[in-house]
Enzyme design. Structure first.
Site, PDB file in Angstrom:
ATOM      1  N   ARG A 157       0.828  -1.214   0.000  1.00 30.69           N
ATOM      2  CA  ARG A 157       0.000   0.000   0.000  1.00 30.69           C
ATOM      3  C   ARG A 157       0.866   1.269   0.000  1.00 30.69           C
ATOM      4  O   ARG A 157       0.470   2.280  -0.589  1.00 30.69           O
ATOM      5  CB  ARG A 157      -0.933   0.001   1.205  1.00 30.69           C
ATOM      6  CG  ARG A 157      -2.081  -0.949   0.982  1.00 30.69           C
ATOM      7  CD  ARG A 157      -3.104  -0.847   2.075  1.00 30.69           C
ATOM      8  NE  ARG A 157      -4.364  -1.370   1.601  1.00 30.69           N
ATOM      9  CZ  ARG A 157      -5.365  -1.740   2.390  1.00 30.69           C
ATOM     10  NH1 ARG A 157      -5.251  -1.638   3.691  1.00 30.69           N
ATOM     11  NH2 ARG A 157      -6.484  -2.196   1.872  1.00 30.69           N
ATOM     12  N   LYS A 192     -20.008 -15.190   3.016  1.00 32.39           N
ATOM     13  CA  LYS A 192     -21.454 -15.003   3.130  1.00 32.39           C
ATOM     14  C   LYS A 192     -22.124 -14.423   1.895  1.00 32.39           C
ATOM     15  O   LYS A 192     -21.614 -13.482   1.296  1.00 32.39           O
ATOM     16  CB  LYS A 192     -21.730 -14.042   4.282  1.00 32.39           C
ATOM     17  CG  LYS A 192     -21.313 -14.584   5.612  1.00 32.39           C
ATOM     18  CD  LYS A 192     -21.820 -13.651   6.698  1.00 32.39           C
ATOM     19  CE  LYS A 192     -21.030 -13.847   7.956  1.00 32.39           C
ATOM     20  NZ  LYS A 192     -20.594 -12.598   8.544  1.00 32.39           N
ATOM     21  N   GLY A 216      -8.865  -7.185  -0.693  1.00 36.41           N
ATOM     22  CA  GLY A 216      -9.128  -7.953   0.523  1.00 36.41           C
ATOM     23  C   GLY A 216      -8.590  -9.365   0.492  1.00 36.41           C
ATOM     24  O   GLY A 216      -7.479  -9.610   0.018  1.00 36.41           O
ATOM     25  N   GLY A 271     -13.572  -3.680   0.326  1.00 35.16           N
ATOM     26  CA  GLY A 271     -14.928  -3.145   0.538  1.00 35.16           C
ATOM     27  C   GLY A 271     -15.277  -2.089  -0.489  1.00 35.16           C
ATOM     28  O   GLY A 271     -16.390  -2.061  -1.022  1.00 35.16           O
TER      29      GLY A 271
END
Ligand code: AMP
Length: 397
Positions: A35, A201, A351, A374
């Site tokens: 990053r 999920k 992620g 996200g």
């Protein structure tokens, strides 16, 4: 079109750049500096154009005083200095006279990094709730604001939305690249355009499924979320992960888009989730009551491979198995092998998927790996990201 850093005269200006230095740190040692490296292009551009560079970033979460020790940006300042090949002035404060004096003494082409913006969360989440007074104070420290922290651009914080709403603002090179790549996929994908969705999920991916089902040619579903879809099709799933709340959604999707949504036909299972456990492989219809489905099987991999081989665009979000354990990373690895050799635009949501693909050694074969899990998911859902929306448009004064 949003203004970019190129639209400003930066010379002698105090330029606040919101970067994403939220890197993993253990015992003061940075575990992965990707990053920091990703932010260099924008920082170097500001330096080369004569700016007085003021960097802001968050790091981890600060809930109590003791969280400050492990979440200081000091190790980042040292690494950044090495990468830039020049001094980085590190200020251990997020407000006050010391910070203001250091900023006022900055010369053109010097770089200053302020301490973790989330330190302000100790005073009632001022940073994370986009507190007006804090935003005004931070904005008063600079002349121009550049947002280059894509990974937090889906959040409404003082250090992105707050400052941007008060200063002339633009995006940096990293956000510009992210938007270009992701908007091309949504607006003008080369076809066939196939999506791989996995991860835990269904609930987290409802928005992206709803949006991409109308844009993509096929959605290949693996990972934990596949078992909820399989249960919705009245198949046995044993003790596999299931998200009961999402069953009605899965049923609706399968009824409406049976030709687009491709589910696993077989599964690699175990009785518990641990290293070196005994595994079995079977058709979904043969999953036993005490089996936990943890990866796609050989037949599914073969079917997914056929779709991928003909793809011209692939977007992948979520591993197709419990890839933290090698035994259940085989499906994810096999799909990486296919992607490695195809001539297509291959985009990886950030992620966990990005970490898995990097750990498996395939990151170099992908066209683009998003720096924001996200944020990229929300972009693919078709949502507007507040940290980008707030930036001035090209035609604004
Ligand atoms: P997400 O953040 O939703 O992309 O989920 C990533 C997580 O999903 C990873 O930690 C995976 O280990 C997990 N995952 C993938 N497949 C399965 C599975 N079959 N059962 C349980 N967890 C899974």
């Amino acid at each position: 079109m949003k203004k970019t850093i190129r639209d400003f005269n930066l010379n002698e200006k105090k330029v606040i750049i919101r970067v994403d230095f939220n890197v993993p740190i253990k015992d003061s040692i940075i575990q992965d500096d990707n990053r920091i490296k990703q932010s260099l292009k924008t920082i170097n551009y500001a330096i080369d154009n004569g700016a007085k560079v003021i960097l802001m970033s968050h790091l981890g979460r600060i809930k109590e005083e003791k969280d400050k020790i492990k979440n200081t940006l000091e190790p980042v300042a040292l690494r950044l200095s090495e990468l830039l090949g020049k001094e980085v002035i590190f200020v251990t404060e997020t407000r006050g006279k010391i910070l203001e004096d250091e900023i006022n003494n900055l010369q053109s082409r010097q770089v200053l990094l302020m301490e973790n913006t989330r330190f302000e969360d100790l005073n009632g989440e001022l940073e994370s709730s986009n507190d007006k007074e804090l935003s005004k104070y931070w904005a008063s420290l600079g002349d121009i604001f550049i947002n280059d922290a894509f990974a937090t651009s889906h959040r409404n914080h003082a250090s992105n939305v707050g400052i941007a709403s008060l200063l002339p603002s633009g995006i940096g090179f990293l956000i510009e690249k992210e938007i270009n790549v992701l908007s091309e996929v949504l607006e003008n994908p080369k076809r066939p355009f196939n999506v791989i969705l996995g991860g835990a999920k269904v609930k987290d991916k409802i928005g992206v499924i709803k949006n991409l089902v109308n844009i993509a040619d096929h959605i290949l579903i693996g990972g934990g979320m596949a078992y909820t879809f399989l249960k919705a099709s009245s198949l046995p799933i044993g003790k596999s992960l299931v998200d009961m709340e999402s069953i009605p959604f899965c049923k609706e999707m399968l009824e409406k888009y049976s030709d687009k949504i491709i589910l696993p036909i077989d599964s690699i299972n175990a009785k518990e989730i641990k290293e070196d456990v005994k595994t079995t492989e079977c058709f979904i219809s043969d999953i036993k009551e005490d089996d936990i489905g943890l990866d796609i099987g050989y037949g599914t991999t073969k079917i997914f491979k056929e779709y991928l081989l003909e793809s011209k665009t692939v977007v992948w979000n979520g591993t197709v198995g419990y890839s933290e354990i090698d035994l259940f990373a085989k499906g994810t690895k096999a799909l990486c092998e296919v992607l490695k050799d195809i001539d297509a635009t291959k985009i990886i949501g950030g992620g966990d998927t990005a970490s898995a693909i990097t750990n498996l050694g395939y990151s170099d074969y992908m066209t683009y790996i998003s720096t924001g899990g996200g944020a990229s998911l929300e972009y693919l859902e078709g949502k507007k990201l507040p940290g980008i929306e707030v930036i001035s448009d090209k035609d604004e004064k």
